[in-house]
Motif scaffolding. Sequence first.
Motif, PDB file in Angstrom:
ATOM      1  N   GLY A  95       0.775  -1.248   0.175  1.00  0.00           N
ATOM      2  CA  GLY A  95       0.033   0.028   0.087  1.00  0.00           C
ATOM      3  C   GLY A  95       0.940   1.243  -0.162  1.00  0.00           C
ATOM      4  O   GLY A  95       0.324   2.246  -0.438  1.00  0.00           O
ATOM      5  N   SER A  96       2.078   1.067   0.445  1.00  0.00           N
ATOM      6  CA  SER A  96       2.962   2.473   0.570  1.00  0.00           C
ATOM      7  C   SER A  96       4.067   2.587  -0.712  1.00  0.00           C
ATOM      8  O   SER A  96       4.641   3.200  -0.766  1.00  0.00           O
ATOM      9  CB  SER A  96       3.855   2.294   1.797  1.00  0.00           C
ATOM     10  N   ALA A  97       3.460   1.675  -1.649  1.00  0.00           N
ATOM     11  CA  ALA A  97       4.258   1.726  -2.686  1.00  0.00           C
ATOM     12  C   ALA A  97       4.490   3.173  -3.394  1.00  0.00           C
ATOM     13  O   ALA A  97       5.552   3.564  -3.926  1.00  0.00           O
ATOM     14  CB  ALA A  97       4.097   0.646  -3.716  1.00  0.00           C
ATOM     15  N   TRP A 104       5.646   5.919 -11.230  1.00  0.00           N
ATOM     16  CA  TRP A 104       5.798   4.891 -12.323  1.00  0.00           C
ATOM     17  C   TRP A 104       5.910   3.686 -11.624  1.00  0.00           C
ATOM     18  O   TRP A 104       5.553   2.557 -12.339  1.00  0.00           O
ATOM     19  CB  TRP A 104       7.054   5.264 -12.995  1.00  0.00           C
ATOM     20  N   LEU A 105       6.506   3.290 -10.611  1.00  0.00           N
ATOM     21  CA  LEU A 105       6.349   2.131 -10.029  1.00  0.00           C
ATOM     22  C   LEU A 105       5.612   1.682  -9.144  1.00  0.00           C
ATOM     23  O   LEU A 105       4.851   0.489  -9.019  1.00  0.00           O
ATOM     24  CB  LEU A 105       7.613   1.644  -9.258  1.00  0.00           C
ATOM     25  N   GLY A 106       4.996   2.747  -8.404  1.00  0.00           N
ATOM     26  CA  GLY A 106       3.889   2.495  -7.400  1.00  0.00           C
ATOM     27  C   GLY A 106       2.574   2.278  -8.017  1.00  0.00           C
ATOM     28  O   GLY A 106       1.743   1.444  -7.612  1.00  0.00           O
ATOM     29  N   ARG A 107       2.048   2.960  -8.941  1.00  0.00           N
ATOM     30  CA  ARG A 107       0.815   3.001  -9.503  1.00  0.00           C
ATOM     31  C   ARG A 107       0.629   1.325 -10.182  1.00  0.00           C
ATOM     32  O   ARG A 107      -0.592   1.041  -9.838  1.00  0.00           O
ATOM     33  CB  ARG A 107       0.381   3.815 -10.475  1.00  0.00           C
ATOM     34  N   ASP A 356       7.864  22.916  -4.053  1.00  0.00           N
ATOM     35  CA  ASP A 356       8.124  21.514  -4.454  1.00  0.00           C
ATOM     36  C   ASP A 356       6.922  20.589  -3.684  1.00  0.00           C
ATOM     37  O   ASP A 356       7.211  19.338  -3.527  1.00  0.00           O
ATOM     38  CB  ASP A 356       9.306  20.970  -4.578  1.00  0.00           C
ATOM     39  N   LEU A 357       5.838  21.461  -3.407  1.00  0.00           N
ATOM     40  CA  LEU A 357       4.700  20.583  -2.559  1.00  0.00           C
ATOM     41  C   LEU A 357       3.467  20.118  -3.343  1.00  0.00           C
ATOM     42  O   LEU A 357       2.452  19.790  -2.953  1.00  0.00           O
ATOM     43  CB  LEU A 357       4.372  21.413  -1.264  1.00  0.00           C
ATOM     44  N   LEU A 358       3.670  20.412  -4.719  1.00  0.00           N
ATOM     45  CA  LEU A 358       2.390  19.745  -5.531  1.00  0.00           C
ATOM     46  C   LEU A 358       2.465  18.420  -5.996  1.00  0.00           C
ATOM     47  O   LEU A 358       3.623  18.272  -6.544  1.00  0.00           O
ATOM     48  CB  LEU A 358       2.188  20.926  -6.575  1.00  0.00           C
ATOM     49  N   GLU A 359       1.578  17.589  -5.746  1.00  0.00           N
ATOM     50  CA  GLU A 359       1.483  16.226  -6.363  1.00  0.00           C
ATOM     51  C   GLU A 359       0.874  16.114  -7.631  1.00  0.00           C
ATOM     52  O   GLU A 359       0.183  16.989  -7.829  1.00  0.00           O
ATOM     53  CB  GLU A 359       0.860  15.692  -5.051  1.00  0.00           C
ATOM     54  N   PHE A 360       1.197  14.772  -8.028  1.00  0.00           N
ATOM     55  CA  PHE A 360       0.457  14.620  -9.158  1.00  0.00           C
ATOM     56  C   PHE A 360      -1.073  14.557  -8.879  1.00  0.00           C
ATOM     57  O   PHE A 360      -1.593  14.235  -7.919  1.00  0.00           O
ATOM     58  CB  PHE A 360       0.870  13.065  -9.681  1.00  0.00           C
ATOM     59  N   PRO A 361      -1.969  15.015  -9.724  1.00  0.00           N
ATOM     60  CA  PRO A 361      -1.764  15.217 -11.287  1.00  0.00           C
ATOM     61  C   PRO A 361      -1.377  16.728 -11.402  1.00  0.00           C
ATOM     62  O   PRO A 361      -1.527  17.117 -12.681  1.00  0.00           O
ATOM     63  CB  PRO A 361      -2.865  14.895 -11.792  1.00  0.00           C
TER      64      PRO A 361
END
Length: 635
Positions: A95-97, A104-107, A356-361
């Motif tokens: 779950g923490s991946a 790219w690896l976690g999703r 640098d605190l804005l996350e995807f998307p």
Amino acid sequence: MKNWSRAVRTPLGLTGFGLLALTLFTAVFAPLLWGHQATSFDTDNMLAGASAQHWFGTDNLGRDIFFRVLVATRLSIALAVSATAISVAVGIVLGSAPMLLGRWLGRPIIGLVNTVVAFPGLLLVLFFAVVFGVGAQGAVLAVGFAGAPVFARLCHTLMAGVAGRDFVAAARVSGVGSGRILIRHVLPNIAEPLMVNATIGAGGVLLSFAGLSFLGLGVQSPAYDWGRMMQDGLTGIYVHPLAALAPGAAVIIAGLAFNLSGEAVARSLGVQIDVPWRAAVTPRRRRAPAAGARTGPDTDTDLVLDVRDLRVAFPHGDAEISPVRGVTFQVHRGEAVGIVGESGSGKSLTALAVADLLEFPARVDAERLTFLGADLRDGTGHRHLLGTSLAVVFQDPMTSFNPAHRVGAQLAEAARAHQRATRAQAWQRAVDRLRAVRIPDPRRRARQYPFEFSGGMRQRAMIGMGLMGTPKLIVADEPTTALDVTVQRQVLDMLQEVRAADGVAVILISHDVSVIAEVCDRVLVMYAGRVVEDLPAGELADGARHPYTRALVAAVPDMRSDIDAPLATIPGQPVDPAHVPAGCAYAARCPLADDRCRAQDPPLRTAADRSRVACWHAGEPLPILSDLAALEVDA
């Protein structure tokens, strides 16, 4: 703890915890008290029925079934707890991946988890039982790994909620690594719902184990658990039904004990048991630096932050919306720059993009975005600056501190992460920083939790956290919101002292024009994601040239305001970032707007005094402010 005790006092809790206590007592003491009776052979009483001597009768070797059921409790519960622990541990890792491995690896891992969850649980158990082999050890691994996807999805959902909290952002700004954030900040805040779901899940695991042993894939003779006993009693169920029904009843009772206990705690804590999955919080996408863009150190040694054509975009259906559109500014050493504007103007998004605190998307693009000469667009080269040279003070200090840790420990974390300080050295540094921001009795306060601090003390402690390193820039996002005027003054004075003492640059974001004018050297006025005016703070009251800036100033009453006149307001509503009109975004609310304003967006032009303004009618006189409220606005 109070909620847990309240859960015990409910009828559901009394029943569940009573059964659980009885089950655990039996698991611990039954082998000690009745182990001999459970293993004693009585060939004269084989397959005997229920009697005063043997309450549930005997098996095919004359062993007492009642005592065997009691003694089998230990192995049955131990195997169930072990498998549950494996499920939780593997679930946490999976779950923490996204947090540990990135998008790219976690999703893909989370996608695989959600695919596996769709398979029937029994099918997964049987699959892993074949993989790990027959026996108790193989059954533990099979049931544990089969249950891991469910806990992985739960952990991922809970972590995604916590990962968006301000105290996690504060840890990132401090430069704390993802693994340490997971262990110290995320897991303690999902522990309660995770424990509740694990308790409820243990009941299902117990049933799975009984099923495996019943099928001959679990515990093997001479060891026995409830499932093994049901298998042994199945052959004579019509002649001697208690041999199979007694261990089956034990499975039901123990399963109810776990389920009812977990349900009672869940109700008292308001924990969601069946949590729906939602998308992972993953790092934002970045664009590579433009060809020919400078990435080396600036020739201006006093330049701290250089932002050119900053844009922040979010997906919106098949297109994108851009709440920040082409923001350009610079901050020099010791300079205080204020950013002011209505809600939704892009102030905080600009600051979050810089930190640098804005996350995807979210997608952050810029022609140039450097801090102390380091390019912030590469995503890696500047990580050492966070927590040492760049500090962020968030709007709500209660959410900026992790409620699960003491204040001093949270401050000390930055020193241990960046300065290689020992635990004692980091703690002493934290106490010293609390003393520097004038928190009384800092040594005692450092051992307290955030809820034991007042609002003003928490905000000062947040500033102290930023000072654990040697910051060159402090980004303060609405640092005085929800504080009374006395505490506001203390916080602002503290920022001024820090700035004066060490030459620290400050970016102060606020809705309050009067605060910005008093504290800052220069003011950026933002509207609809753009800087519409950049001017010295001393000229804000009388020298502003943009109609929006003048309207903001006029909306703040002062000692000269006519108490009998209605307060000045800005007519209309701010622009929706998804529907920015052509031309000047402020035209629909502006009393000076004409056809050119509605057709052409004015550029941000620099005047001789180096102030900047984006308006076709900059400096022209406005109508009487009391008449602005009557202005007809095109919604």
